[in-house]
Design a protein around this motif. Sequence first.
Motif, PDB file in Angstrom:
ATOM      1  N   UNK A   7      35.849  32.601  32.403  1.00  0.00           N
ATOM      2  CA  UNK A   7      35.354  31.238  32.600  1.00  0.00           C
ATOM      3  C   UNK A   7      34.143  31.165  33.519  1.00  0.00           C
ATOM      4  N   UNK A   8      33.693  32.322  34.038  1.00  0.00           N
ATOM      5  CA  UNK A   8      32.607  32.298  35.021  1.00  0.00           C
ATOM      6  C   UNK A   8      31.274  31.857  34.449  1.00  0.00           C
ATOM      7  N   UNK A   9      30.966  32.306  33.249  1.00  0.00           N
ATOM      8  CA  UNK A   9      29.651  32.045  32.642  1.00  0.00           C
ATOM      9  C   UNK A   9      29.842  31.168  31.419  1.00  0.00           C
ATOM     10  N   UNK A  10      28.959  30.175  31.209  1.00  0.00           N
ATOM     11  CA  UNK A  10      29.140  29.265  30.069  1.00  0.00           C
ATOM     12  C   UNK A  10      28.983  29.936  28.716  1.00  0.00           C
ATOM     13  N   UNK A  11      28.347  31.113  28.676  1.00  0.00           N
ATOM     14  CA  UNK A  11      28.151  31.821  27.408  1.00  0.00           C
ATOM     15  C   UNK A  11      28.908  33.139  27.431  1.00  0.00           C
ATOM     16  N   UNK A  12      29.466  33.512  26.286  1.00  0.00           N
ATOM     17  CA  UNK A  12      30.146  34.812  26.218  1.00  0.00           C
ATOM     18  C   UNK A  12      29.134  35.952  26.197  1.00  0.00           C
ATOM     19  N   UNK A  13      27.931  35.674  25.676  1.00  0.00           N
ATOM     20  CA  UNK A  13      26.854  36.669  25.639  1.00  0.00           C
ATOM     21  C   UNK A  13      25.608  36.033  26.243  1.00  0.00           C
ATOM     22  N   UNK A  14      25.027  36.683  27.239  1.00  0.00           N
ATOM     23  CA  UNK A  14      23.781  36.208  27.854  1.00  0.00           C
ATOM     24  C   UNK A  14      22.909  37.425  28.106  1.00  0.00           C
ATOM     25  N   UNK A  15      21.965  37.672  27.209  1.00  0.00           N
ATOM     26  CA  UNK A  15      21.142  38.873  27.294  1.00  0.00           C
ATOM     27  C   UNK A  15      20.235  38.815  28.523  1.00  0.00           C
ATOM     28  N   UNK A  16      20.024  39.967  29.148  1.00  0.00           N
ATOM     29  CA  UNK A  16      19.156  40.042  30.321  1.00  0.00           C
ATOM     30  C   UNK A  16      19.805  40.861  31.408  1.00  0.00           C
ATOM     31  N   UNK A  17      18.974  41.495  32.237  1.00  0.00           N
ATOM     32  CA  UNK A  17      19.483  42.406  33.250  1.00  0.00           C
ATOM     33  C   UNK A  17      19.363  41.882  34.669  1.00  0.00           C
ATOM     34  N   UNK A  18      18.657  40.765  34.878  1.00  0.00           N
ATOM     35  CA  UNK A  18      18.359  40.329  36.238  1.00  0.00           C
ATOM     36  C   UNK A  18      19.620  40.053  37.048  1.00  0.00           C
TER      37      UNK A  18
END
Length: 436
Positions: free
Chosen positions: A14-25
């Motif tokens: 539940x931490x992130x609104x998306x199950x996949x969020x591309x990016x390394x930052x």
Amino acid sequence: MPRDLAGWLEYIEALHPASIAMGLERVELVRQRLNLTPTFPLLIVTGTNGKGSTCAMLESIYQAAGHRVGCYTSPHFVRFNERVRISGNEVADDDLVRAFAAVEQARQDVALTYFEFGTLAAVWHMVTTGVDVGILEVGLGGRLDAVNVFEPVCSIVTSVDLDHMDFLGNDRESIGREKAGVYRANLPAIYGDDAPPASLLAYATELNADLRLIQRDFGYSITPAGWRYLAEGQDIELPLPALAGDFQLNNAACVINAVLALSTQLPVTLEQMRQGLLQVKLNGRFQRVDHHPELILDVAHNPHAAAALASNLQRFPAAGRTLAVFSMLADKDIAGVLQIIAPFIDAWYVARVENARGAAADQLLSLISALDHGQAAGFADLGEAYRQACNDAGENDRILVFGSFFTVADIMRELMRGAAPGLAPDSAKLGADRKA
């Protein structure tokens, strides 16, 4: 903070609104806060198909050589613990809880996805526990995958085909460039199928990676007793891997190339290579479970993987009928998979997989009906579909469960609960593959 593994998994989902969020930052920032810089050699493996098999063979060979191996793969079938293994053993709940707590303390206000959180926790555990070598499987793509914040000594791209196009691009060139992002300058950069995308070749050349292509720099030939690994000045006779399918030799050749390239850092004898190939295990890849009638579990979920499954079905024909328990995710190329597999199926047992992305049973039935290969029936869930297939199967028939990791996972849970006719609720029995 959550107190047990189940609580942690619910929390990080539940931490992130998306199950996949591309990016390394974001994941790189937390990695730095954790001071997470492994000193042991890391291998990164990606590819449209074959990366799980490749990781399993690397893990098995290095274990046979006496190295303490950390391995991180995804997704899991039944337990999250399957994703993180040390010396071939799943990491215990308490150890995962400690790893999650360390990542949580370091991340502060940074929102991580489920996969990013799990990746950092897995490597944190490897570092704190101490391993000789770490094997990391990319979750999606390569260039922007959380695994890619770590520095490998060798990178393998097993294959490039059309999948996850919403994230990686609409053609092999775009996808190939994303997967080539795991390569590093001056280090072994292995590619494992016969038609490398030009974008991958160009990036590796621009980077000055030590590019090693199958059929150019190394390869194999099949022999009556097994196969031979072939490269300049090398001709090594080896047994067939204990994973079914001639296509596994592409993966095995990549593995041997990597093992030989890293032999100074991670010594492995020829006999240990042989032993590792013979002992390798991997659930859900043409996994033949000791069951009557015969049961085959395969996660094939795109046309490239379906072609490999079709090859195995042809290689190991059924004495009777083949009954398919089938479901797929709606965002996959369902029609492409069915076109390849349908000629081998005599009857279909279809249900929606337990996932928000699951394709409706009516949609699957409509696509199957258009192909006119075997009768098809829809069910409320995959457990019901599987139980009906067991009831309908004769002594010489076989049941094929395929279409998605989620499809296979649903049936694995049925088997472990003892809900399948003729199979005791013994999870150890599930892992006992029957080799041809």
